[in-house]
Design an enzyme around this catalytic site. Structure first.
Site, PDB file in Angstrom:
ATOM      1  CB  THR A 183      40.165 -22.718   6.783  1.00 34.09           C
ATOM      2  OG1 THR A 183      40.616 -22.404   8.215  1.00 34.09           O
ATOM      3  CG2 THR A 183      38.986 -22.009   6.545  1.00 34.09           C
ATOM      4  CD  GLU A 204      31.375 -29.508   5.820  1.00 28.94           C
ATOM      5  OE1 GLU A 204      31.773 -30.737   5.818  1.00 28.94           O
ATOM      6  OE2 GLU A 204      30.936 -30.142   4.374  1.00 28.94           O
TER       7      GLU A 204
END
Length: 408
Positions: free
Chosen positions: A390, A388
């Site tokens: 980095t 979701e």
């Protein structure tokens, strides 16, 4: 608008204690087994459904908590129990957020219940965005959705990867390209109903951590879905694409795409997951340091250990505060003018990695073995800085927001 507070009310405390009890009594005892099996822990999900944790009603109650603390509180307690099993329990929520963020009231009422099933026949859902060549670079997405006007159907083709519950889900939410010339602005989200021909599971990944959570590729080969499965509806999509084309011509403001809307809504929740794992590792390390004796005294009597624990607890509490602030802002319509959602995920994710590593160090050789849970917690924590968005992407979002510059 609810005032921001760091104090849970009585009802929230009751829910927190209930969740903590479930995590301690049901999730933790099963954690090592399902980590080794690397399979979806259906019996644990079934138990969560029976007591009301795995349900649309519970999720909705927490999601619409006016203080914004319902979801982060729930995530922290469940992931305190075990990250892999907890992700199997809450993974459906990402798909649900995708529908809530982009769907009509009718779509929300139709599809979200089917994502969960019922206590006698639990189901899961999957949110499918990442692709083999398009993870953080959403503009490189290749999965196409083409409208067949004669049949009022959308035809989907492409391969999605890193999909939690991918292939085993009852309902898949798929982000696809509808206008390649608009890049990331030409994306839309689609419901792929259960049993849709052309959708299949590809490779199932054997992972470093969160191994009790199913992660796989989803292959779409001329998968046809009804026009009503376009989240938000075609009229709304056409209007959005028209605005994007006009802005592209004039170099105007950016238009957020469907995947980004989902991720922005879920980033503080991911931060809360990381807080739960970090807190769990800190507590194991603290207990060990108090009881483990070397050279005739508990190892916590040594500053080298005690100061590490002080730093660990400070970082966990700071991460929680960032998560709570972002969650409160999101629920109360406060814009993330400084990318507070990304801040919360970034700091909490990095905290989880660091704190779990410190916990292993405090436990020494024991921490490196599977006899103690911090080894598993450290493996699990690695995912928070990756999925979701980095940590590098979070920093990019924050820097762009603060500067107003198109930093690359």
């Amino acid at each position: 608008m609810a005032e921001f507070t760091m104090e849970l009310n009585d009802e929230q405390k009751e829910v927190r204690d209930w969740l903590h009890g479930f995590a301690a009594d049901v999730i933790r005892p099963a954690a090592a087994e399902w980590d080794e099996r690397e399979e979806t822990p259906w019996p644990v999900i079934q138990e969560a459904a029976k007591v009301g944790i795995y349900s649309l009603d519970f999720y909705a109650q927490q999601y619409f908590d006016p203080t914004g603390l319902g979801i982060p509180m729930a995530m922290e307690e469940l992931f305190w129990g075990d990250a892999g099993i907890a992700l199997s329990i809450v993974g459906t929520g990402l798909a649900a957020v995708g529908v809530l963020a982009n769907g009509t009231e009718e779509q929300i009422g139709t599809w979200i219940p089917q994502m969960y099933g019922d206590t006698n026949d639990v189901k899961v859902a999957a949110f499918c965005s990442s692709e083999p060549d398009a993870g953080s670079d959403v503009a490189s997405m290749r999965t196409r959705a083409v409208y067949d006007e004669a049949k009022d159907e959308w035809v989907l083709n492409g391969t999605k990867t890193w999909a939690t519950n991918g292939g085993i889900a009852n309902v898949h939410v798929v982000v696809a390209v509808v206008d390649p010339e608009l890049g990331s602005k030409g994306h839309a989200s689609f419901i792929v109903p259960p049993g849709t021909p052309g959708l299949s599971q590809g490779q199932k990944f054997k992972k470093h951590g969160i191994r009790a959570s199913h992660t796989a590729e989803v292959v779409l080969d001329n998968a046809r879905v009804p026009g009503s499965c376009l989240l938000g509806g075609k009229e709304k999509l056409d209007e959005r694409l028209a605005r994007a084309r006009e802005r592209a011509k004039s170099g105007g403001e950016r238009v957020k795409n469907a995947a980004m809307a989902t991720f922005e809504a879920s980033r503080p929740a991911v931060g809360a997951m990381a807080v739960g794992t970090a807190r769990a590792a800190y507590e194991v390390a603290l207990d060990y340091a108090v009881t483990r004796e070397q050279f005739g005294r508990p190892i916590i009597d040594n500053q080298g250990v005690a100061f590490q624990l002080a730093d660990m607890r400070t970082a966990v509490d700071a991460a929680r505060l960032l998560v709570w602030r972002a969650s409160w802002m999101a629920v109360n319509g406060k814009p993330f003018t400084a990318a507070e959602g990304s801040m919360s995920k970034l700091f909490a994710s990095e905290t989880a990695k660091k704190v779990t590593a410190q916990a292993i160090q405090i436990l020494g050789g024991n921490g490196y073995t599977r006899e103690y849970p911090v080894e598993r917690m450290h493996r699990d924590a690695a995912i928070y800085t990756i999925f979701e968005g980095t940590s590098e992407i979070q920093r990019l979002v924050i820097a762009r927001t603060l500067s107003g510059k198109p930093i690359r």
